[in-house]
Design an enzyme around this catalytic site. Structure first.
Site, short mmCIF file in Angstrom:
data_model
loop_
_atom_site.label_atom_id
_atom_site.label_comp_id
_atom_site.label_asym_id
_atom_site.label_seq_id
_atom_site.Cartn_x
_atom_site.Cartn_y
_atom_site.Cartn_z
N ASP A 87 -17.92 15.67 -0.16
CA ASP A 87 -18.36 17.06 -0.05
C ASP A 87 -19.59 17.23 -0.92
O ASP A 87 -19.90 16.38 -1.76
CB ASP A 87 -17.23 17.98 -0.51
CG ASP A 87 -17.48 19.43 -0.12
OD1 ASP A 87 -18.42 19.67 0.66
OD2 ASP A 87 -16.74 20.30 -0.61
N ASP A 365 -12.00 17.49 -3.30
CA ASP A 365 -11.16 18.13 -4.31
C ASP A 365 -10.54 19.44 -3.84
O ASP A 365 -9.86 20.12 -4.60
CB ASP A 365 -11.96 18.39 -5.59
CG ASP A 365 -13.11 19.36 -5.36
OD1 ASP A 365 -13.38 19.72 -4.20
OD2 ASP A 365 -13.75 19.76 -6.36
N ASP A 369 -10.19 19.33 2.18
CA ASP A 369 -10.49 17.90 2.17
C ASP A 369 -9.25 17.03 2.39
O ASP A 369 -9.37 15.82 2.61
CB ASP A 369 -11.14 17.50 0.84
CG ASP A 369 -12.46 18.19 0.61
OD1 ASP A 369 -13.22 18.33 1.59
OD2 ASP A 369 -12.74 18.60 -0.53
N ASN A 433 -2.99 -31.67 0.64
CA ASN A 433 -1.81 -32.43 0.22
C ASN A 433 -0.91 -32.78 1.40
O ASN A 433 -0.36 -33.88 1.49
CB ASN A 433 -1.01 -31.63 -0.82
CG ASN A 433 -1.67 -31.64 -2.19
OD1 ASN A 433 -2.54 -32.46 -2.45
ND2 ASN A 433 -1.27 -30.72 -3.05
#
Length: 640
Positions: A87, A365, A369, A433
């Site tokens: 924002d 915030d 949002d 291995n």
């Protein structure tokens, strides 16, 4: 993805090892145990521990950088993020909105506009945002013309009572409050975004008298608003209607035929640090896109001041007219999206993730949002945010600053880098291995290593790797976003794993034809021809002890070779904890064949000649690994 890769490898290699050893050694039980231990050896047993430790260590380091991690997996998403949506208010600006002007429709300062704005902001019962607080603060310091020696806000608090309200929503972008004074006069006072307010106004107040809102006056008002926006001021319109109705609840339908009184112009200047933070994020491969509900002209002014391209703006009304494919095409080229609703923000985030393949973070915030934060790969909020925003976030910043976020992104990449070091080096080493065991099983008359020895070797190696989460990571690695890529692990395994197998086969040959015959004074064929069971047991134990030690040295030292594209040096070395555990692990495995528990492990002391062979093989292995590493980097552009 990694687990499925390992499962497929097990399904191919373990049955092959079992079949070869059962056919060549004649002992089905031993072959089954050995094949099972090979399957276990392929698996990075410490993977859950290393993953959790890496992420936990990353969370601790981020906490020291003012970044609190709520969900550990979000650390990797933070490092992989290549698009940051945020924002405007508070993130790019100072988050201290100030009411600069309260003007009538002629452009002159008018206390009546402030008075009506105060009634709306003070008596509304929803969440008071920064604009409401700025209006109330300005009224509380403005002298009242009604009561001498008092402030405007104090006077209005006592003179009016609230009747009803029509709450704010993001589609109307306005809020109405109905108030009554002591004489019984009732007024609906509405304030909101200028364009949306003009839609409900049929009249305009000029010199205190309501007059019809003509096209000529409307054009003048729009020009006035545009001029304020060009100065970077956010404009909120204020309107009122006297005695809107006598009885009944008020609703949206009552917001009509309003009288436009004037405008409030707010200033929220850009943060001094915003331009530098945006430039740093762009340099780190993170595109910053602004998703705001504010006016496009105001947002564009702020974006231009801090270096965000605002030449191409996409409005919420335009977004609704686009399908997802069209929106994806526009969103890729656009950095400013204005006049958005919460659902439009969430849709933009989803489209960028799903259709453009970006790893998207959303920093916000406010209530509006929360949906976008949920839709993102990494929801970011701040400690001062509203509760629903913090609940929706994966990461919370203790400072509302993009600079803090940039440090968090670097730490996320470092954490993922150390995790990838473990996965790639371990999977490639284990694959080497297994190849070695498969080849040895074809030619050796005994198992190249017992099941117990193989599991013990793997355990010691994994313990050494526990220190990897504390390792350093090259600056080149953290310079760009790092998305999870399981396919790269497979390629790394197939290209670098066989290098260790080559030296294992050299070790097998040296042990079988040189070291062991010299130690027992006879070759395997001579012992078998003489039926010397004890001699054959000693020969096999020596062979297994030699490969047990050599395998630990090669497998552990290769971690230091492959942890960085550079050669280990005083300037580019592993973390102290990793160096210490490496030394302890090598010392333990080298000591075990001569230890009091050697018999229980099927090991025995190695002759001095073996250690000369070990030094030569390990040195050659390191040199060839460096060459293979350079070739890999030349082909793929980077090591990890």
């Amino acid at each position: 993805s990694v687990s499925m890769l390992l499962v497929r490898l097990m399904l191919v290699m373990a049955p092959a090892v079992f079949a070869i050893n059962a056919a060549t050694k004649g002992n089905v039980i031993d072959a089954l145990l050995f094949a099972t231990s090979v399957a276990v050896g392929i698996t990075p047993q410490m993977l859950p521990v290393i993953v959790t430790t890496s992420l936990s260590q990353g969370a601790k380091d981020l906490a020291r950088r003012q970044v609190i991690v709520k969900e550990l997996p979000a650390i990797q998403n933070l490092g992989a993020m290549d698009v940051l949506c945020c924002d405007k208010t508070g993130t790019l600006t100072e988050d201290r909105i100030v009411l600069e002007r309260y003007l009538n429709t002629d452009g002159n300062e008018d206390a009546r506009v402030l008075r009506h704005a105060f009634l709306n902001s003070f008596f509304q019962t929803g969440l008071k945002n920064l604009i409401d607080l700025a209006v109330i603060d300005r009224a509380d310091v403005t002298p009242s013309a009604v009561v001498p020696d008092s402030m405007l806000g104090q006077s209005l608090r006592d003179r009016y009572t609230k009747v009803d309200e029509v709450p704010f929503d993001f589609s109307r972008r306005r809020l109405s409050v109905v108030v009554a004074d002591a004489q019984g006069k009732t007024q609906m006072v509405t304030k909101g975004a200028a364009e949306e307010m003009l839609e409900i106004c049929s009249f305009v107040e000029i010199d205190g008298i309501a007059q019809p809102l003509t096209d000529e006056k409307l054009a003048q008002i729009r020009k006035q608003i545009a001029g304020l926006n060009a100065e970077g001021l956010r404009v909120i319109a204020v309107a009122q209607k006297t005695n809107p109705r006598c009885v009944g609840e008020f609703g949206i339908a009552d917001e009509c035929d309003m009288v436009l009184m004037g405008f409030l112009a707010f200033l929220d200047p850009p943060k001094a640090s915003a331009a530098g933070a945006v430039a740093t994020l762009e340099a780190k491969g993170v595109a910053v896109k602004v998703l705001t509900g504010d006016n496009d002209r105001v947002a564009a002014t702020v974006c231009e001041q801090i270096g965000i391209d605002a030449s191409n703006v996409l409005l919420g009304s335009e977004i609704d007219a686009l399908d997802d494919a069209e929106l994806a095409e526009r969103a890729e080229k656009t950095h400013l999206f204005a006049k958005l609703s919460p659902l439009q923000k969430a849709r933009l985030v989803r489209v960028m993730r799903e259709m453009l393949g970006h790893t998207v973070g959303f920093m916000g915030d406010g209530i509006n949002d929360a949906a976008a934060m949920r839709a993102s790969d990494c929801g970011i909020s701040v400690d001062s945010a509203v509760d629903i925003a913090k609940e929706s976030a994966d990461i919370i910043l203790l400072q509302k600053d993009l600079g803090v976020l940039e440090r968090g992104i670097i730490e996320g990449r470092r954490t993922y880098g150390n995790l990838l070091k473990y996965l790639k080096t371990t999977v490639s080493s284990n694959f080497g291995n297994v190849l070695s065991v498969t080849v040895a099983s074809l030619f050796l008359p005994f198992l190249p290593m017992s099941a117990l020895q193989l599991v013990l070797l793997s355990l010691v190696y994994e313990i050494v790797c526990i220190a990897l989460p504390w390792d350093t990571v090259d600056d080149a690695w953290t310079a760009r976003p790092r998305a999870w890529d399981a396919a790269s692990i497979k390629g790394f395994m197939l290209e670098l794993g066989p290098v260790s197998s080559l030296f294992d086969i050299v070790t097998f040959a040296a042990l079988f034809f040189v070291v062991c015959p010299a130690a027992v004074d006879a070759s395997w064929s001579e012992l078998a021809a003489a039926g010397d069971v004890a001699g054959m047991a000693t020969f096999a134990a020596l062979f297994q002890s030699g490969w047990f030690v050599e395998s630990m040295w090669s497998q552990t030292l290769v971690v230091h070779m492959l942890r960085s594209p550079h050669l280990p040096s005083p300037r580019d070395h592993a973390a102290p904890a990793l160096c210490v555990l490496t030394v302890l692990g090598l010392a333990l495995v080298t000591w075990l064949p001569a230890s009091p528990i050697a018999d229980a492990l099927g090991l025995m002391p190695l002759p001095t000649s073996f250690f000369g062979l070990l030094i030569g093989i390990v040195t050659a292995y390191i040199a060839l690994t460096q060459l293979a590493k350079r070739r890999y980097i030349a082909r793929h552009g980077e090591l990890l």
